[in-house]
Design a protein around this motif. Structure first.
Motif, PDB file in Angstrom:
ATOM      1  N   LYS A   1       0.789  -1.154   0.115  1.00 22.98           N
ATOM      2  CA  LYS A   1       0.110  -0.190  -0.021  1.00 22.98           C
ATOM      3  C   LYS A   1       0.834   1.313   0.005  1.00 22.98           C
ATOM      4  N   ARG A   2       1.963   1.371   0.876  1.00 20.10           N
ATOM      5  CA  ARG A   2       2.745   2.302   0.864  1.00 20.10           C
ATOM      6  C   ARG A   2       3.527   2.529  -0.193  1.00 20.10           C
ATOM      7  N   LYS A   3       4.155   1.504  -1.002  1.00 19.29           N
ATOM      8  CA  LYS A   3       5.116   1.684  -1.744  1.00 19.29           C
ATOM      9  C   LYS A   3       4.570   1.587  -3.233  1.00 19.29           C
ATOM     10  N   LEU A   4       3.180   0.774  -3.470  1.00 14.77           N
ATOM     11  CA  LEU A   4       2.842   0.774  -4.647  1.00 14.77           C
ATOM     12  C   LEU A   4       1.357   1.532  -4.777  1.00 14.77           C
ATOM     13  N   GLY A   5       0.848   1.766  -3.818  1.00 12.71           N
ATOM     14  CA  GLY A   5      -0.549   2.555  -3.598  1.00 12.71           C
ATOM     15  C   GLY A   5      -1.538   1.203  -3.920  1.00 12.71           C
ATOM     16  N   SER A   6      -1.278   0.045  -3.693  1.00 12.95           N
ATOM     17  CA  SER A   6      -2.379  -0.987  -4.168  1.00 12.95           C
ATOM     18  C   SER A   6      -3.186  -0.810  -2.889  1.00 12.95           C
ATOM     19  N   ASP A   7      -4.552  -1.197  -3.252  1.00 14.43           N
ATOM     20  CA  ASP A   7      -5.434  -1.243  -2.284  1.00 14.43           C
ATOM     21  C   ASP A   7      -6.372  -2.717  -2.162  1.00 14.43           C
ATOM     22  N   THR A   8      -5.465  -3.510  -1.594  1.00 14.52           N
ATOM     23  CA  THR A   8      -6.028  -5.032  -1.636  1.00 14.52           C
ATOM     24  C   THR A   8      -6.299  -5.605  -0.102  1.00 14.52           C
ATOM     25  N   SER A   9      -6.848  -6.747  -0.052  1.00  9.91           N
ATOM     26  CA  SER A   9      -7.061  -7.601   1.378  1.00  9.91           C
ATOM     27  C   SER A   9      -5.578  -7.884   1.638  1.00  9.91           C
ATOM     28  N   ASP A  10      -5.518  -8.736   2.647  1.00 14.26           N
ATOM     29  CA  ASP A  10      -4.381  -9.409   3.032  1.00 14.26           C
ATOM     30  C   ASP A  10      -4.202 -10.705   2.562  1.00 14.26           C
ATOM     31  N   LEU A  11      -5.081 -11.207   1.552  1.00  8.66           N
ATOM     32  CA  LEU A  11      -5.164 -12.583   1.265  1.00  8.66           C
ATOM     33  C   LEU A  11      -3.751 -12.614   0.310  1.00  8.66           C
ATOM     34  N   PRO A  12      -2.974 -13.836   0.595  1.00  4.46           N
ATOM     35  CA  PRO A  12      -1.809 -14.089  -0.253  1.00  4.46           C
ATOM     36  C   PRO A  12      -1.887 -14.183  -1.879  1.00  4.46           C
TER      37      PRO A  12
ATOM     38  N   GLU B   1      -4.254 -12.393  -3.269  1.00  2.01           N
ATOM     39  CA  GLU B   1      -4.349 -11.095  -3.776  1.00  2.01           C
ATOM     40  C   GLU B   1      -3.164 -10.204  -3.891  1.00  2.01           C
ATOM     41  N   LEU B   2      -2.295 -10.390  -2.742  1.00  2.00           N
ATOM     42  CA  LEU B   2      -1.059 -10.108  -2.820  1.00  2.00           C
ATOM     43  C   LEU B   2      -0.255 -10.435  -3.918  1.00  2.00           C
ATOM     44  N   THR B   3      -0.391 -11.770  -4.187  1.00  2.14           N
ATOM     45  CA  THR B   3       0.662 -12.111  -5.319  1.00  2.14           C
ATOM     46  C   THR B   3       0.399 -11.507  -6.696  1.00  2.14           C
ATOM     47  N   MET B   4      -0.939 -11.589  -6.956  1.00  2.00           N
ATOM     48  CA  MET B   4      -1.489 -10.951  -7.971  1.00  2.00           C
ATOM     49  C   MET B   4      -1.148  -9.521  -8.414  1.00  2.00           C
ATOM     50  N   VAL B   5      -0.986  -8.827  -7.310  1.00  2.00           N
ATOM     51  CA  VAL B   5      -0.262  -7.218  -7.357  1.00  2.00           C
ATOM     52  C   VAL B   5       1.103  -7.421  -7.889  1.00  2.00           C
ATOM     53  N   ALA B   6       1.780  -8.194  -7.456  1.00  2.51           N
ATOM     54  CA  ALA B   6       3.154  -8.284  -7.852  1.00  2.51           C
ATOM     55  C   ALA B   6       3.304  -8.918  -9.244  1.00  2.51           C
ATOM     56  N   ARG B   7       2.415  -9.772  -9.576  1.00  6.11           N
ATOM     57  CA  ARG B   7       2.209 -10.280 -10.796  1.00  6.11           C
ATOM     58  C   ARG B   7       1.996  -9.401 -12.013  1.00  6.11           C
ATOM     59  N   ASN B   8       1.122  -8.558 -11.791  1.00  9.37           N
ATOM     60  CA  ASN B   8       0.577  -7.731 -12.669  1.00  9.37           C
ATOM     61  C   ASN B   8       1.717  -6.693 -13.121  1.00  9.37           C
ATOM     62  N   ILE B   9       2.334  -6.080 -12.067  1.00  4.16           N
ATOM     63  CA  ILE B   9       3.572  -5.204 -12.209  1.00  4.16           C
ATOM     64  C   ILE B   9       4.322  -5.794 -12.982  1.00  4.16           C
ATOM     65  N   MET B  10       4.816  -6.931 -12.653  1.00  6.71           N
ATOM     66  CA  MET B  10       6.002  -7.491 -13.270  1.00  6.71           C
ATOM     67  C   MET B  10       5.818  -7.866 -14.762  1.00  6.71           C
ATOM     68  N   ARG B  11       4.688  -8.279 -15.148  1.00  2.00           N
ATOM     69  CA  ARG B  11       4.341  -8.707 -16.421  1.00  2.00           C
ATOM     70  C   ARG B  11       5.146  -7.871 -17.772  1.00  2.00           C
ATOM     71  N   GLN B  12       4.867  -6.739 -17.549  1.00  2.00           N
ATOM     72  CA  GLN B  12       5.120  -5.671 -18.627  1.00  2.00           C
ATOM     73  C   GLN B  12       6.801  -5.557 -18.433  1.00  2.00           C
ATOM     74  N   LYS B  13       7.309  -5.552 -17.044  1.00  3.79           N
ATOM     75  CA  LYS B  13       8.585  -5.440 -16.800  1.00  3.79           C
ATOM     76  C   LYS B  13       9.513  -6.591 -17.820  1.00  3.79           C
ATOM     77  N   TYR B  14       9.080  -7.831 -17.738  1.00  3.63           N
ATOM     78  CA  TYR B  14       9.705  -8.895 -18.312  1.00  3.63           C
ATOM     79  C   TYR B  14       9.793  -8.405 -19.744  1.00  3.63           C
ATOM     80  N   LEU B  15       8.597  -7.868 -20.204  1.00  5.25           N
ATOM     81  CA  LEU B  15       8.547  -7.614 -22.091  1.00  5.25           C
ATOM     82  C   LEU B  15       9.371  -6.305 -22.197  1.00  5.25           C
ATOM     83  N   THR B  16       9.828  -5.286 -21.263  1.00  7.49           N
ATOM     84  CA  THR B  16      10.217  -4.094 -21.670  1.00  7.49           C
ATOM     85  C   THR B  16      11.632  -3.977 -21.279  1.00  7.49           C
TER      86      THR B  16
END
Ligand code: SF4
Lengths: 450, 234
Positions: free
Chosen positions: A154-165, A167-182
């Protein structure tokens, strides 16, 4: 710090589940002890003919277009990666897990020059965001609860999710996808280097190393020189041992062998593959024949998982890149015995580490060897004086009691200077509490009971 | 430019002038060992690793058990027609619009029945286009009964990206590709590729996963959230 019970509970819970799975998978082996012995012999062969196997591996790698760089120390390794990034006009860099990069402090050096460096392994990403070093060789963020991770996101990415593992994993997944390609450069580690076929082998569960080594046009792998093994087929026993000992799995989700950049006729993969071989004082450990087997380490983390010291004091308390029993063995060799000998003393010598190690490193005896070596070497002058003073005071009851009396008077005032420059026991109190001197000494209690 | 190669090699040679003790003989576990041990080589690993029976029925049982434990979906298909139905059903349920795929005997056959946009990877492809695919379909080199692993290479699996970027990886295989254990899989690699290995070889064991948050397993960390193996009986 001494009373961080929630922290202890988190570690205990995480490792409890691991133990059950590990025992279950270990029991499937026809002979676990013989398998360990075989692994130990494979690594022994490689480490004791290291020059031969390194040359064989690099020759085979170079034949298929890999650029190999031999780095004597951290500085040379960092400089090589930096010059490569400058030369190729790299902007963003994606990394998969590599402890060697922690060892040479690569991220800091790259970030200082303005490169965007992202750790893609979920645990590494979490500790990167939280601006702290990995807590454990294999589970970098095992000390954080889901609630804490949610706050970090929340602090670093501004994400607003529950604390379910999930959901948290998907936050990272979504951020990373484009990074691999670019990203222009992908940096990985290497669990093994294979001499016979000229390859590196990477073990992971998340698929982030696969992605990191598939899409960026430059792939750089960092590897300690001791990671080489003779044959490709050796992995048939090393991979399952690594997974079972370290994570309780039968085998890890992705085990990938990479033998160069994209080859003619292949449809994707990086244009360039650079392997940075790092010595960084490993040859000093190699020269110590008695402890040479510490270079067999495949960084599975099993010895950390069973260590009563690790479980109670935690991964950050070591202050080293490599934590736990094996870290206590090798850090004095890699960074200086007199500065790091205390790690070898912080051990109950229970021997659990030696018992679980899949490559049969004589870990707890090496802790004793370090203690012996540290004592034979001349300690620094102030330490000698301090111990001299201590032995005089403890051998003289009157002096000892006087000391206690003075301390009892002054200890209540200690909080005023605790951890500051004026604190006489600063080295201890910066990260720990000093126990209170009891109001009544044993002698006084004894007297009053007479 | 190869850096400090000569210096490092010189240090290694100097260090190795002293002799290290024999490996692994420090604790009592060696007492349990046979006095003359087989050499630690590929053909001997089976004596120590988890056992696999030689009959194919048992291997299939072992494989399905592994698949269940790993959350790998699978189907054993009696005929080509069944295989096609199996894939078309997946397409219907998951509503694929784009599929990443490579040329091969089995993949070509399936592709001819899939009436959706196809990204053929063989001649090179745009990674952003692959990112848009709901599924990547590939063949493989072997399936390992002991561990439930799929063995692919840059050659058999349509390169490096296809099996790891799309959220669903569908593997097309035949029962004859099932090998008992990891040593057999490595023997197969030596035999098939000998001196000319593809630049990437990967054992895929279940869908991508992580346990980095409180050691709780979450599927689909970075790679596919779903792994399906469609196995044609032959
Ligand atoms: S010393 Fe042994 S148990 Fe510890 S991390 Fe290395 S290989 Fe694993």
């Amino acid at each position: 710090m001494s009373q961080d019970l929630t922290h202890r509970a988190v570690i205990k819970k995480a490792l409890g589940a691991y133990e059950i799975k590990r025992d279950e998978n270990r029991s499937k082996y026809l002979n676990w002890q013989e398998a360990r012995q075989a692994a130990s012999e494979i690594k022994w062969e490689a480490v004791n003919h290291l020059d031969h196997y390194l040359l064989e591996m690099t020759k085979n790698l170079e034949a298929r277009g890999t650029k190999v760089f031999w780095a004597s120390n951290a500085e040379e390794a960092r400089q090589y990666v930096i010059s490569l990034a400058v030369e190729k006009k790299v902007k963003s860099i994606i990394k998969s897990k590599t402890m060697t990069s922690e060892e040479i402090h690569l991220n800091g050096a790259l970030e200082k020059l303005g490169y965007d460096v992202v750790e893609s392994d979920l645990g590494e990403y979490i500790v990167q965001l939280n601006e702290e070093p990995p807590y454990h060789l294999v589970f970098p963020a095992m000390h954080l609860t889901r609630g804490q991770i949610k706050e970090i996101f929340k602090r670093k990415l501004g994400s607003d999710t529950s604390d379910l593992p999930e959901e948290l994993t998907m936050v990272a997944r979504n951020i990373m996808r484009q990074k691999y390609l670019t990203a222009d450069m992908g940096i990985s580690g290497a669990n093994f280097g294979i001499a016979e076929t000229g390859m590196i082998s990477i073990t992971e569960n998340e698929g982030n190393a696969r992605l990191t080594t598939s899409f960026p046009k430059i792939h750089v792998s960092l590897m300690g020189i001791e990671k080489v093994i003779p044959k490709l087929g050796d992995l048939a026993i090393l991979l399952p041992l690594l997974a079972t000992a370290g994570a309780g799995q039968q085998i890890t989700c992705y085990n990938t062998m990479i033998g160069g950049p994209r080859q003619p006729g292949e449809c994707d993969g990086p244009e360039e593959f650079h392997l940075v071989l790092i010595d960084n004082r490993r040859t000093e450990l190699l020269a110590d024949a008695e402890q040479r087997d510490a270079l067999h380490c495949i960084r599975c983390g099993a010895c950390l998982n069973v260590c009563p010291i690790f479980k109670n004091s935690g991964g950050h308390s070591y202050g080293t890149t490599y934590q736990g029993p094996i870290g206590s063995v090798i850090t004095p060799h890699l960074r200086g015995l007199q500065d790091w000998k205390h790690l070898s003393s912080a051990s109950s010598l229970c021997g659990s580490c030696t018992e679980v190690c899949p490559v049969k490193i004589d870990i707890h005896h090496h802790l004793l060897h370090n203690r012996r070596n540290a004592a034979t070497q001349m300690p620094v002058w102030w330490e000698r004086i301090a111990f001299k003073g201590f032995s005089i005071a403890t051998a003289n009851p009157a002096l000892f009691q006087l000391g206690i009396k003075i301390a009892r008077v002054f200890q209540p005032l200690h909080f005023l200077v605790k951890g500051t420059l004026f604190d006489p026991v600063r080295a201890w109190t910066q990260t720990r509490d000093l126990p209170n001197i009891p109001a009544k000494s044993f002698r006084q209690q004894w007297k009053s009971k007479q | 430019m190869n850096g400090s190669k000569d210096q490092i090699l010189a240090r290694i040679r100097e260090a190795l002038r002293s002799q290290a003790p024999v490996p692994g003989n420090h604790d009592y576990s060696h007492l349990a060992m046979t006095p003359s041990r087989p050499k630690p080589e590929l053909e001997n690993f089976r004596q120590w690793l988890p056992p696999v029976e030689s009959n194919s029925e048992n291997q299939w049982d072992l494989l399905t058990k592994s698949f269940h434990a790993l959350k790998t979906d699978f189907g054993l298909l009696e005929s080509k027609a069944r295989l096609i139905d199996f894939v078309l059903e997946l397409q219907r349920v998951e509503q694929w619009k784009r599929v990443g795929i490579h040329h091969g005997a089995m993949t070509d056959e399936i592709a001819s029945h899939l009436e959706i946009e196809k990204l053929w990877v063989d001649e090179g492809y745009d990674p952003q286009a692959m990112e848009q695919c709901e599924v990547g379909i590939s063949e493989c080199d072997a399936i390992v009964a002991q561990t439930g692993s799929i063995l692919i290479t840059a050659k058999s699996g349509g390169g490096r990206g296809l099996s790891v970027l799309p959220p669903h990886h569908l593997v097309l295989a035949r029962t004859s590709q099932i090998v008992p254990d990891l040593p057999s899989a490595y023997e197969l690699l030596y035999k098939r590729y000998g001196g000319n290995f593809p630049s990437m070889i990967s054992f895929i064991t279940g869908p991508s996963r992580t346990g980095d948050i409180e050691r709780i397993v979450v599927l689909g960390a970075h790679g596919p959230k779903k792994l399906t193996v469609a196995i044609l009986k032959d």
